[in-house]
Design a protein around this motif. Structure first.
Motif, mmCIF file in Angstrom:
data_model
loop_
_atom_site.group_PDB
_atom_site.id
_atom_site.type_symbol
_atom_site.label_atom_id
_atom_site.label_comp_id
_atom_site.label_asym_id
_atom_site.label_seq_id
_atom_site.Cartn_x
_atom_site.Cartn_y
_atom_site.Cartn_z
ATOM 1 N N LEU A 75 0.824 -1.144 -0.004
ATOM 2 C CA LEU A 75 0.139 -0.001 -0.038
ATOM 3 C C LEU A 75 0.860 1.132 -0.037
ATOM 4 C CD1 LEU A 75 -3.012 -0.996 2.648
ATOM 5 C CD2 LEU A 75 -2.905 -1.082 0.267
ATOM 6 N N GLU A 76 2.250 1.147 0.213
ATOM 7 C CA GLU A 76 3.101 2.379 0.198
ATOM 8 C C GLU A 76 3.845 2.347 -0.957
ATOM 9 O OE1 GLU A 76 2.530 0.377 3.136
ATOM 10 O OE2 GLU A 76 1.401 1.837 3.993
ATOM 11 N N ASP A 77 3.823 1.478 -1.965
ATOM 12 C CA ASP A 77 4.463 1.351 -3.129
ATOM 13 C C ASP A 77 3.861 2.089 -4.330
ATOM 14 O OD1 ASP A 77 6.517 -0.067 -2.022
ATOM 15 O OD2 ASP A 77 5.662 -1.907 -2.519
ATOM 16 N N TYR A 78 3.778 3.396 -4.383
ATOM 17 C CA TYR A 78 3.139 4.141 -5.201
ATOM 18 C C TYR A 78 3.789 4.130 -6.805
ATOM 19 C CZ TYR A 78 1.193 6.600 -1.135
ATOM 20 O OH TYR A 78 0.770 6.899 0.025
ATOM 21 N N GLY A 79 2.948 3.952 -7.741
ATOM 22 C CA GLY A 79 3.296 3.760 -9.119
ATOM 23 C C GLY A 79 2.240 4.231 -10.025
ATOM 24 N N GLU A 80 2.725 4.023 -11.207
ATOM 25 C CA GLU A 80 1.477 4.317 -12.403
ATOM 26 C C GLU A 80 0.095 3.687 -12.098
ATOM 27 O OE1 GLU A 80 0.249 6.649 -15.451
ATOM 28 O OE2 GLU A 80 2.143 6.561 -14.307
ATOM 29 N N HIS A 81 0.274 2.438 -11.609
ATOM 30 C CA HIS A 81 -1.044 1.799 -11.510
ATOM 31 C C HIS A 81 -1.485 1.464 -10.205
ATOM 32 C CE1 HIS A 81 0.107 0.564 -15.652
ATOM 33 N NE2 HIS A 81 1.346 0.046 -14.885
ATOM 34 N N PHE A 82 -1.012 2.451 -9.101
ATOM 35 C CA PHE A 82 -1.397 2.472 -7.651
ATOM 36 C C PHE A 82 -3.042 2.199 -7.255
ATOM 37 C CE2 PHE A 82 -2.086 4.481 -3.720
ATOM 38 C CZ PHE A 82 -1.315 3.398 -2.970
ATOM 39 N N SER A 83 -3.701 3.208 -8.020
ATOM 40 C CA SER A 83 -5.143 3.229 -7.728
ATOM 41 C C SER A 83 -5.938 2.874 -8.950
ATOM 42 C CB SER A 83 -5.488 4.640 -7.229
ATOM 43 O OG SER A 83 -5.085 5.725 -8.265
ATOM 44 N N SER A 84 -5.408 2.313 -10.102
ATOM 45 C CA SER A 84 -6.265 2.045 -11.068
ATOM 46 C C SER A 84 -6.983 0.764 -10.932
ATOM 47 C CB SER A 84 -5.176 1.999 -12.433
ATOM 48 O OG SER A 84 -4.369 3.181 -12.465
ATOM 49 N N VAL A 85 -7.910 0.586 -11.735
ATOM 50 C CA VAL A 85 -8.754 -0.648 -11.997
ATOM 51 C C VAL A 85 -8.916 -0.774 -13.514
ATOM 52 C CG1 VAL A 85 -11.006 -1.633 -11.402
ATOM 53 C CG2 VAL A 85 -9.907 -0.133 -9.810
ATOM 54 N N TYR A 86 -8.268 -1.985 -13.805
ATOM 55 C CA TYR A 86 -8.622 -2.196 -15.172
ATOM 56 C C TYR A 86 -9.415 -3.528 -15.616
ATOM 57 C CZ TYR A 86 -4.104 0.538 -15.441
ATOM 58 O OH TYR A 86 -3.122 1.478 -15.493
ATOM 59 N N CYS A 87 -10.148 -3.506 -16.833
ATOM 60 C CA CYS A 87 -10.969 -4.577 -17.202
ATOM 61 C C CYS A 87 -10.695 -4.789 -18.722
ATOM 62 C CB CYS A 87 -12.355 -4.298 -16.617
ATOM 63 S SG CYS A 87 -13.141 -2.849 -17.435
ATOM 64 N N ASP A 88 -11.426 -5.775 -19.227
ATOM 65 C CA ASP A 88 -11.682 -5.821 -20.486
ATOM 66 C C ASP A 88 -12.550 -4.916 -21.225
ATOM 67 O OD1 ASP A 88 -11.171 -7.619 -23.268
ATOM 68 O OD2 ASP A 88 -13.341 -7.629 -22.689
ATOM 69 N N LEU A 89 -12.083 -4.272 -22.416
ATOM 70 C CA LEU A 89 -12.988 -3.097 -23.032
ATOM 71 C C LEU A 89 -14.226 -3.944 -23.596
ATOM 72 C CD1 LEU A 89 -13.166 -0.090 -23.998
ATOM 73 C CD2 LEU A 89 -11.800 -0.738 -25.818
ATOM 74 N N ASP A 90 -14.515 -4.742 -24.523
ATOM 75 C CA ASP A 90 -15.285 -5.246 -25.021
ATOM 76 C C ASP A 90 -16.382 -5.681 -24.016
ATOM 77 O OD1 ASP A 90 -14.568 -4.800 -27.394
ATOM 78 O OD2 ASP A 90 -13.685 -6.973 -27.788
ATOM 79 N N THR A 91 -16.085 -6.284 -22.964
ATOM 80 C CA THR A 91 -17.008 -6.694 -21.843
ATOM 81 C C THR A 91 -17.709 -5.640 -21.147
ATOM 82 O OG1 THR A 91 -15.601 -8.758 -21.216
ATOM 83 C CG2 THR A 91 -17.277 -8.194 -19.765
ATOM 84 N N LEU A 92 -16.681 -4.449 -20.908
ATOM 85 C CA LEU A 92 -17.085 -3.317 -20.198
ATOM 86 C C LEU A 92 -18.331 -2.495 -21.071
ATOM 87 C CD1 LEU A 92 -17.157 -0.918 -17.815
ATOM 88 C CD2 LEU A 92 -15.239 -0.219 -19.231
ATOM 89 N N LYS A 93 -18.019 -2.681 -22.313
ATOM 90 C CA LYS A 93 -18.841 -1.868 -23.480
ATOM 91 C C LYS A 93 -20.250 -2.495 -23.532
ATOM 92 C CE LYS A 93 -17.305 -0.985 -27.468
ATOM 93 N NZ LYS A 93 -16.387 -0.989 -28.824
ATOM 94 N N GLN A 94 -20.283 -4.035 -23.406
ATOM 95 C CA GLN A 94 -21.432 -4.648 -23.373
ATOM 96 C C GLN A 94 -22.421 -4.286 -22.030
ATOM 97 O OE1 GLN A 94 -20.435 -8.763 -23.960
ATOM 98 N NE2 GLN A 94 -19.535 -8.264 -25.984
ATOM 99 N N MET A 95 -21.782 -4.444 -21.080
ATOM 100 C CA MET A 95 -22.309 -4.236 -19.588
ATOM 101 C C MET A 95 -22.901 -2.857 -19.770
ATOM 102 S SD MET A 95 -19.863 -6.221 -16.961
ATOM 103 C CE MET A 95 -21.027 -5.683 -15.474
ATOM 104 N N LEU A 96 -22.128 -1.771 -20.180
ATOM 105 C CA LEU A 96 -22.501 -0.518 -19.972
ATOM 106 C C LEU A 96 -23.898 -0.419 -20.771
ATOM 107 C CD1 LEU A 96 -19.119 1.580 -20.301
ATOM 108 C CD2 LEU A 96 -20.998 1.553 -18.447
ATOM 109 N N LYS A 97 -23.745 -0.874 -22.031
ATOM 110 C CA LYS A 97 -25.140 -0.602 -23.041
ATOM 111 C C LYS A 97 -26.162 -1.470 -22.323
ATOM 112 C CE LYS A 97 -22.202 -0.492 -27.207
ATOM 113 N NZ LYS A 97 -21.859 -1.214 -28.541
#
Length: 491
Positions: free
Chosen positions: A265-287
């Motif tokens: 929790l103290e190792d700050y980096g580019e992805h520290f607070s990011s949450v990633y997912c698959d784009l196509d799956t996210l688009k389907q759920m949003l629609k």
């Protein structure tokens, strides 16, 4: 007189005056340590910058974003004012992929979302990317983790190592403060609930409904709903009202992690607070979630209707040659889009770091200058004490060149000993600095904010010797000018 004789005489002279030699060397040690540590801080910042650039795709990556109607174009594109909206769509992705020197184009879509677990909640930025795009982010996952799979039928998430710090306890309102307390959540194993309609969820909170009381929170299946009151606004965006009539349900989707970014929790980096997912799956759920309504972050027409094409937050363009990044970015700007390269960012940061290193090096150089004055003083005192010895050497036929070499060697010995000891002390000071800053992980430098490469050690020792010889040059010239007979009489 041979070089061995000169070395023997120079070293014996220094050993005869141990205390004075030690104090003079101590001054060089302090000066060398100061300048090496100061430079190491600048090098540590530079290394952290390079690591950050690598995590965002490297120097051959260009970030392309859209431009709103009427937004002023950058100077590189002529300074014209656009009259139409330029959005990042699948059509643009295909167009960019066909440009020369473009290796790949990966769309990115970011949307605000809410993560729920028990009485904890976290507002996060959910980033959807293709599998190829996620691989290009150089995300280092903890053992057992993997990147989300496309076509899996369910949304899998990759959590940043610091996502836990975003959770708050809705029952007490407490935040993670770094003192050891943290949410009772295991991101790698626990099933969390994801709310994509962040605006609707916020309205439900304002209506007094506790997240712990939402249906399905304790064992409900995917797609659990809760009715909220809202009115259509025709606007779009992560923080805007997503529209919908009164009583429109807010869905909560059960999600699990496919991986967690490596680090504490103290190792700050580019992805520290990011949450990633698959784009196509996210688009389907949003629609599915926003059927008949504008999706978060999507532009709308003047009448409030969404565009026909799906618009991405940005596109990451990777070129096949770092030297072509600027020209490709310029071509994209001419098309009416905003384009930023990591190379441009690095140039800007390097110029700032150069100033910082110059200031830090100057501070250390002051200490070394004081040490040089001490060397000059020591050598001058040595001449006064060895006047008779110098006269005898001259009478015996020793050349002026040998006398100069003898005193320069003494000064070089002082610089060598002080420089070598100063470098050893620099490593110790650097280790202490890194240990003290490790908990806070300054600038995301997980390798330490102070970094001493081998070339810096060699340069410091060599520079210390040059400083010593420079400081001893004037006393050496004075020794050469002494009259042999006067030196013997007055010695």
């Amino acid at each position: 007189m041979s070089w061995m004789d000169l070395l023997r005489m120079s070293s014996s002279s220094l050993l005869k005056r141990k205390l004075r030699t030690f104090l003079t060397v101590l001054g060089v040690i302090i000066g060398t340590t100061s300048i090496v540590v100061m430079f190491s801080l600048g090098l540590g910042m530079q290394r952290a910058m390079y690591r950050q650039i690598e995590e965002t795709g490297g120097l051959n990556t260009i970030t392309v974003t859209g431009r709103e109607a009427g937004e002023r174009a950058p100077a590189s594109s002529g300074g014209k004012t656009g009259q139409e909206q330029k959005q990042v769509t699948d059509q643009l992705v295909t167009q960019l992929a066909g440009m020369g020197h473009v290796q790949s184009v990966q769309p990115v879509y970011t949307v605000s979302a809410v993560l729920l677990k028990g009485g904890y909640e976290a507002m996060v930025q959910l980033t959807g990317m293709t599998p190829e795009g996620l691989e290009g982010r150089n995300i280092k996952l903890a053992p057992g983790g993997r990147l989300p799979q496309t076509g899996a039928g369910k949304l899998e998430l990759v959590y940043g190592n610091g996502v836990l710090t975003s959770f708050t306890d809705s029952r007490g309102g407490s935040f993670y403060d770094g003192s050891g307390g943290q949410p009772d959540i295991d991101l790698a194993r626990d099933t969390l609930f994801l709310v994509l309609d962040e605006s609707g969820y916020s309205r439900s909170r304002e209506g007094g409904m506790s997240p712990a009381g939402l249906p399905g929170e304790n064992g409900g299946g995917e797609g659990a709903q809760v009715s909220v009151q809202g009115s259509s606004s025709g606007q779009s965006g992560a923080g805007a009202d997503s529209g919908g009539g009164a009583g429109r349900p807010v869905r909560k989707y059960a999600v699990q992690a496919s991986g967690v970014v490596e680090g504490s929790l103290e190792d700050y980096g580019e992805h520290f607070s990011s949450v990633y997912c698959d784009l196509d799956t996210l688009k389907q759920m949003l629609k599915k979630e926003f059927a008949g309504r504008p999706l978060p972050g999507q532009p709308v027409t003047k009448s409030g209707k969404p565009y026909r094409e799906f618009c991405y937050t940005q596109a990451l363009v990777r070129v096949d040659d770092i030297h072509q990044a600027d020209s490709v970015a310029a071509a994209i700007r001419q098309m009416g889009y905003n384009a930023e390269t990591n190379a441009e960012f690095m140039k800007s940061m390097k110029s700032q770091l150069a100033i910082i290193q110059a200031v830090l090096g100057g501070i250390g150089a002051v200490s070394l200058l004081v040490a040089a004055i001490g060397i000059a003083n020591t050598m001058m005192m040595s001449i006064y004490e060895r006047t008779k010895e110098i006269g005898v050497i001259k009478v015996l036929g020793c050349s002026l060149k040998n006398i100069r070499q003898m005193f320069l060697l003494e000064a070089a010995f002082i610089g060598l000993m002080g420089g070598a000891a100063g470098c050893v002390l620099s490593f110790a000071v650097s280790a202490v600095i890194n240990a003290l800053t490790a908990a806070k992980n300054v600038m995301g430098a997980d390798g330490g904010i102070s970094f001493i490469p081998p070339w810096l050690v060699l340069a410091a020792v060599g520079f210390s010797m040059l400083v010593g010889m420079g400081a001893g040059y004037a006393p050496a010239l004075r020794a050469m000018k002494l009259s042999p007979l006067a030196a013997i009489q007055n010695g």
